[in-house]
Design an enzyme around this catalytic site. Structure first.
Site, mmCIF file in Angstrom:
data_model
loop_
_atom_site.group_PDB
_atom_site.id
_atom_site.type_symbol
_atom_site.label_atom_id
_atom_site.label_comp_id
_atom_site.label_asym_id
_atom_site.label_seq_id
_atom_site.Cartn_x
_atom_site.Cartn_y
_atom_site.Cartn_z
ATOM 1 N N ALA A 99 0.848 -1.192 0.000
ATOM 2 C CA ALA A 99 0.000 0.000 0.000
ATOM 3 C C ALA A 99 0.886 1.244 0.000
ATOM 4 O O ALA A 99 2.068 1.177 0.339
ATOM 5 C CB ALA A 99 -0.909 0.006 1.222
ATOM 6 N N GLU A 141 3.685 -5.989 7.354
ATOM 7 C CA GLU A 141 3.077 -4.876 8.082
ATOM 8 C C GLU A 141 3.588 -4.707 9.513
ATOM 9 O O GLU A 141 3.715 -3.572 10.001
ATOM 10 C CB GLU A 141 1.543 -5.039 8.108
ATOM 11 C CG GLU A 141 0.862 -4.690 6.792
ATOM 12 C CD GLU A 141 0.794 -5.843 5.814
ATOM 13 O OE1 GLU A 141 0.061 -5.744 4.818
ATOM 14 O OE2 GLU A 141 1.490 -6.859 6.035
ATOM 15 N N GLY A 187 -0.566 -5.124 0.902
ATOM 16 C CA GLY A 187 -1.817 -5.056 0.165
ATOM 17 C C GLY A 187 -1.758 -5.756 -1.173
ATOM 18 O O GLY A 187 -2.785 -6.204 -1.698
ATOM 19 N N GLU A 236 -2.400 -9.307 -0.407
ATOM 20 C CA GLU A 236 -3.804 -9.387 -0.007
ATOM 21 C C GLU A 236 -4.729 -9.335 -1.226
ATOM 22 O O GLU A 236 -5.739 -10.038 -1.275
ATOM 23 C CB GLU A 236 -4.132 -8.266 0.982
ATOM 24 C CG GLU A 236 -3.488 -8.512 2.343
ATOM 25 C CD GLU A 236 -3.647 -7.345 3.302
ATOM 26 O OE1 GLU A 236 -4.150 -7.561 4.417
ATOM 27 O OE2 GLU A 236 -3.249 -6.215 2.938
#
Length: 260
Positions: A66, A135, A112, A115
């Protein structure tokens, strides 16, 4: 609609969505997430699209995470809203599409990015791909479904280790874990995904959508997957695809599914 951060192309009933932020290693920012939502929604409603492939531009990254600069100063409430909206409009949205979605992981799939790949119905990786959820090295946890989907795919123990260590695994390890279905040379990655898509295209899109719904039901709290399967199985008998499929089989010919 024109996009700033993604490219879409339709060919042979396959829509390919390419995340195109190479200078940011295709990192997901707010605008890209919203554009992806629109592109997936458009492909889902397009009768000419039977399979969706999502990949990243360039040779380095699928999605390298992200865009941290967008949320580095968020408070608790803003963080919760960020995760909730992202899951709603992209990650859960993709998982529940009735059109099959293949992730072509062409490099780094981190945070992300992984994900997003895990929200797809299955994954194919290039031999240079690296995957991980880093993360916790930033003092936060995966917020776009990573803590839920990774254990479903690789098992609780491996997911715990990957998340706690913030480490990366290579494509060969991801294959052995069951995180990806196939590993291919980068230059042949999209060709392999298209070959798999071509096999999917031979079958009933209505039945495939029903199968996706039934399979996903097994992973939803409070939902009896067997009951959903029975319901979707029964619904199949009322479709034109069922009539065509069974008739073609009895007539010993190739089925021409109307998608209804």
């Amino acid at each position: 609609m024109s996009y700033n951060n993604i490219i879409t192309a339709l060919s042979n009933n396959i829509t390919t969505i390419t995340i195109n932020r190479p200078s940011k290693l295709n990192a997901l920012n707010k605008e890209t997430i919203e554009e992806l939502h629109h592109a997936f929604k458009t492909a889902e409603t397009d009768k000419n699209t039977k399979v969706i492939i999502v990949t990243g531009s360039g040779e380095k990254a699928f999605v390298a995470g992200a865009d941290i600069s967008e949320f580095a100063d968020f408070d608790t409430n803003e963080g919760e809203k960020l995760a909730a909206k992202g899951q709603d409009i992209l990650f859960n949205f993709v998982e529940n599409l009735s059109t099959p979605v293949i992730a072509a992981i062409n490099g780094f799939a981190l945070g992300g990015g992984l994900e997003l790949a895990m929200a797809c119905h299955f994954r194919v990786a290039s031999d240079n791909a690296k995957m991980g959820l880093p993360e916790v090295s930033l003092g936060v946890i995966p917020g776009y479904g990573g803590t839920q989907r990774l254990p479903q795919l690789v098992g609780k123990g491996r997911a715990m280790e990957l998340i706690m260590t913030a480490g990366m695994i290579d494509a060969t390890t991801a294959l052995s874990y069951g995180l990806v279905n196939h590993v291919e040379k980068q230059e042949d990655l999209l060709a392999l995904c298209q070959k798999i898509a071509a096999k999917i295209l031979r079958n009933s899109p209505v039945a495939i959508g029903a199968a996706i719904k039934a399979i996903n039901a097994n992973y939803k709290d409070g939902v009896n997957g067997f009951e959903i399967e029975i319901k979707q199985f029964g619904n199949s008998f009322a479709t034109k695809d069922f009539k065509e499929g069974t008739t073609a089989f009895l007539q010993k010919r190739k089925a021409d599914f109307p998608g209804e």
